[in-house]
Scaffold this motif. Sequence first.
Motif, mmCIF file in Angstrom:
data_model
loop_
_atom_site.group_PDB
_atom_site.id
_atom_site.type_symbol
_atom_site.label_atom_id
_atom_site.label_comp_id
_atom_site.label_asym_id
_atom_site.label_seq_id
_atom_site.Cartn_x
_atom_site.Cartn_y
_atom_site.Cartn_z
ATOM 1 N N ALA A 6 35.462 46.944 32.660
ATOM 2 C CA ALA A 6 34.673 46.154 33.421
ATOM 3 C C ALA A 6 34.722 46.633 35.079
ATOM 4 C CB ALA A 6 34.693 44.654 33.252
ATOM 5 N N LEU A 7 35.980 46.527 35.523
ATOM 6 C CA LEU A 7 36.085 46.796 36.642
ATOM 7 C C LEU A 7 35.569 48.394 37.083
ATOM 8 C CD1 LEU A 7 37.667 46.538 39.334
ATOM 9 C CD2 LEU A 7 39.603 47.473 38.550
ATOM 10 N N ALA A 8 35.901 49.351 36.165
ATOM 11 C CA ALA A 8 35.411 50.660 36.193
ATOM 12 C C ALA A 8 33.893 50.654 36.376
ATOM 13 C CB ALA A 8 35.686 51.509 35.302
ATOM 14 N N LYS A 9 33.111 49.914 35.500
ATOM 15 C CA LYS A 9 31.815 49.598 35.832
ATOM 16 C C LYS A 9 31.300 49.201 37.126
ATOM 17 C CE LYS A 9 30.419 49.352 30.603
ATOM 18 N NZ LYS A 9 29.587 50.514 30.820
ATOM 19 N N LEU A 10 32.062 48.137 37.476
ATOM 20 C CA LEU A 10 31.682 47.526 38.977
ATOM 21 C C LEU A 10 32.072 48.615 39.889
ATOM 22 C CD1 LEU A 10 30.941 44.840 40.383
ATOM 23 C CD2 LEU A 10 33.266 44.352 40.514
ATOM 24 N N ALA A 11 32.964 49.245 39.880
ATOM 25 C CA ALA A 11 33.369 50.006 41.223
ATOM 26 C C ALA A 11 32.383 51.030 40.925
ATOM 27 C CB ALA A 11 34.888 50.759 40.681
ATOM 28 N N GLN A 12 32.072 51.599 40.042
ATOM 29 C CA GLN A 12 30.864 52.631 39.827
ATOM 30 C C GLN A 12 29.407 52.317 40.548
ATOM 31 O OE1 GLN A 12 30.943 55.298 36.196
ATOM 32 N NE2 GLN A 12 32.385 53.828 35.697
ATOM 33 N N ALA A 13 29.397 51.066 40.001
ATOM 34 C CA ALA A 13 28.053 50.573 40.450
ATOM 35 C C ALA A 13 27.681 50.471 42.170
ATOM 36 C CB ALA A 13 27.581 49.046 39.976
ATOM 37 N N LEU A 155 43.167 50.768 51.486
ATOM 38 C CA LEU A 155 42.633 51.616 50.403
ATOM 39 C C LEU A 155 43.417 51.920 49.226
ATOM 40 C CD1 LEU A 155 40.665 54.505 52.654
ATOM 41 C CD2 LEU A 155 39.624 52.662 51.452
ATOM 42 N N ILE A 156 42.911 51.564 48.120
ATOM 43 C CA ILE A 156 43.652 52.013 46.783
ATOM 44 C C ILE A 156 42.771 52.490 45.998
ATOM 45 C CG2 ILE A 156 44.813 50.804 44.893
ATOM 46 C CD1 ILE A 156 45.700 48.381 46.493
ATOM 47 N N THR A 157 43.349 53.615 45.470
ATOM 48 C CA THR A 157 42.740 54.735 44.605
ATOM 49 C C THR A 157 42.515 54.416 43.112
ATOM 50 O OG1 THR A 157 43.331 56.316 45.946
ATOM 51 C CG2 THR A 157 42.760 57.137 43.720
ATOM 52 N N LEU A 158 41.372 54.185 42.652
ATOM 53 C CA LEU A 158 41.191 53.736 40.871
ATOM 54 C C LEU A 158 40.758 55.269 40.486
ATOM 55 C CD1 LEU A 158 38.694 50.903 41.449
ATOM 56 C CD2 LEU A 158 41.248 50.741 41.425
ATOM 57 N N SER A 159 41.485 55.532 39.457
ATOM 58 C CA SER A 159 41.510 56.785 38.641
ATOM 59 C C SER A 159 41.979 56.550 37.270
ATOM 60 C CB SER A 159 42.528 57.450 39.295
ATOM 61 O OG SER A 159 43.839 57.309 39.130
ATOM 62 N N PRO A 160 41.603 57.546 36.300
ATOM 63 C CA PRO A 160 41.827 57.484 34.976
ATOM 64 C C PRO A 160 43.269 57.754 34.739
ATOM 65 C CG PRO A 160 40.005 59.137 35.446
ATOM 66 C CD PRO A 160 40.535 58.747 36.596
ATOM 67 N N GLN A 161 43.957 58.247 35.832
ATOM 68 C CA GLN A 161 45.567 58.381 35.589
ATOM 69 C C GLN A 161 46.273 56.960 35.611
ATOM 70 O OE1 GLN A 161 43.498 60.321 37.727
ATOM 71 N NE2 GLN A 161 43.587 61.927 36.229
ATOM 72 N N ILE A 162 45.703 55.960 36.136
ATOM 73 C CA ILE A 162 46.233 54.524 36.128
ATOM 74 C C ILE A 162 45.522 53.635 34.928
ATOM 75 C CG2 ILE A 162 47.173 54.862 38.360
ATOM 76 C CD1 ILE A 162 44.679 52.931 39.452
ATOM 77 N N GLY A 163 44.821 54.309 34.314
ATOM 78 C CA GLY A 163 44.121 53.494 33.281
ATOM 79 C C GLY A 163 42.672 52.910 33.574
ATOM 80 N N PRO A 165 39.140 53.715 33.523
ATOM 81 C CA PRO A 165 38.121 54.561 32.921
ATOM 82 C C PRO A 165 36.893 55.188 33.983
ATOM 83 C CG PRO A 165 37.655 52.749 32.142
ATOM 84 C CD PRO A 165 38.767 52.348 32.796
ATOM 85 N N VAL A 166 37.196 55.375 35.254
ATOM 86 C CA VAL A 166 36.065 56.196 36.045
ATOM 87 C C VAL A 166 35.832 57.383 36.020
ATOM 88 C CG1 VAL A 166 36.359 53.995 37.872
ATOM 89 C CG2 VAL A 166 37.811 56.055 37.771
ATOM 90 N N PRO A 167 34.830 58.099 36.141
ATOM 91 C CA PRO A 167 34.627 59.339 35.960
ATOM 92 C C PRO A 167 35.504 60.212 36.984
ATOM 93 C CG PRO A 167 32.467 58.302 36.021
ATOM 94 C CD PRO A 167 33.563 57.441 36.663
ATOM 95 N N ALA A 168 35.730 59.884 37.874
ATOM 96 C CA ALA A 168 36.639 60.514 38.923
ATOM 97 C C ALA A 168 37.179 59.658 40.022
ATOM 98 C CB ALA A 168 35.557 61.582 39.957
ATOM 99 N N SER A 169 38.397 59.873 40.515
ATOM 100 C CA SER A 169 39.203 59.113 41.409
ATOM 101 C C SER A 169 38.153 58.552 42.457
ATOM 102 C CB SER A 169 40.147 59.926 41.999
ATOM 103 O OG SER A 169 41.415 60.185 41.084
ATOM 104 N N MET A 170 38.318 57.287 42.972
ATOM 105 C CA MET A 170 37.648 56.587 43.946
ATOM 106 C C MET A 170 38.492 55.741 44.623
ATOM 107 S SD MET A 170 35.011 54.240 41.895
ATOM 108 C CE MET A 170 33.839 55.539 41.208
ATOM 109 N N ASP A 171 38.296 55.661 45.873
ATOM 110 C CA ASP A 171 38.972 54.888 46.689
ATOM 111 C C ASP A 171 38.262 53.362 46.973
ATOM 112 O OD1 ASP A 171 41.172 56.439 47.286
ATOM 113 O OD2 ASP A 171 40.413 57.192 49.219
ATOM 114 N N VAL A 172 38.634 52.313 46.815
ATOM 115 C CA VAL A 172 38.358 51.053 47.175
ATOM 116 C C VAL A 172 38.824 50.407 48.370
ATOM 117 C CG1 VAL A 172 37.144 50.739 44.813
ATOM 118 C CG2 VAL A 172 39.323 49.951 45.185
ATOM 119 N N GLN A 173 38.421 49.312 48.984
ATOM 120 C CA GLN A 173 38.783 48.538 49.920
ATOM 121 C C GLN A 173 39.413 47.263 49.271
ATOM 122 O OE1 GLN A 173 37.555 48.952 54.305
ATOM 123 N NE2 GLN A 173 35.689 48.517 53.089
ATOM 124 N N VAL A 174 40.552 47.003 49.413
ATOM 125 C CA VAL A 174 41.293 45.758 48.978
ATOM 126 C C VAL A 174 41.785 44.880 50.142
ATOM 127 C CG1 VAL A 174 42.813 44.736 47.473
ATOM 128 C CG2 VAL A 174 41.731 47.053 46.897
#
Length: 283
Positions: A6-13, A155-163, A165-174
Amino acid sequence: MNDLDALAKLAQALSPWHAHLVFIGGWAHRIHRFSPRANQLTYQPVFTRDTDLAFANKVPIEGDIKAALAEHGFREQLTGEYRPPVAHYTLGDENGGFYAEFLTPLTDSAAKRRPKPDVTMTTTDVTARNATMTMAGISAQQIRYLDILLVDPWLITLSPQIGIPVPASMDVQVANPLCYMVQKFLIQSDRPAAKQAQDVLYIYDTIELFGALLDEFHEAWESRICPALGKKLSKTVLRSSEKSFSNINDVIRAAARIPQDRRLSSQQIQQTCQMAFETILQG
């Protein structure tokens, strides 16, 4: 649905607006764990199904966030008597699914326009003190003391490497972890006892995550956070932190009972937090 899905879907949207939006609340704490500077903890984070995202409202945000969320399966649910109404953007089951909510600082002009609370509302009903607004197609609640969560975000990177499931690594603001903790002291008097206990647990767990950064947090407090708050609110944070952790109290006892996957003592919470904030706020 897996909450990281769900987080991945939100980050992509929301990817076109990552520069405008800051993850706050319980999911900010979840995402903090993905920081390379965070300690690796063996226990699970406090569960929350709602994702709070904050944005500044001084400059318009272009585009249609609502449409982007709909394209990724989120449904808008409107509640309350505000105009515009409060909105949740839900993914999955209405009662048990993951949802996003958008928040923005409460301005003086918005505070004057907000509805008068019903006489039956208590002083701990924070919603009665807030208002709503629209931006980029979404309805957002305007909240007191939210400004500090927009100061110096990480800035924290979301990626498949940390579990995730986004298509590619992306940075989000936290939300900056220090600002995250400081804001909980500012809203403390408006929170019911159960929420105060949850906030204490979030504070303790954040210190566990970033215990090696206490001196750095002190420098940030002196150079950026305290000036952003101003003298009055800085003193409020100091008083609240001292009062919260000067001794073991009912809120701390309740916080120690929340986790289901670890043993946590009231004394451990009180002593750890007292020591940490003496270092962070007083040096």
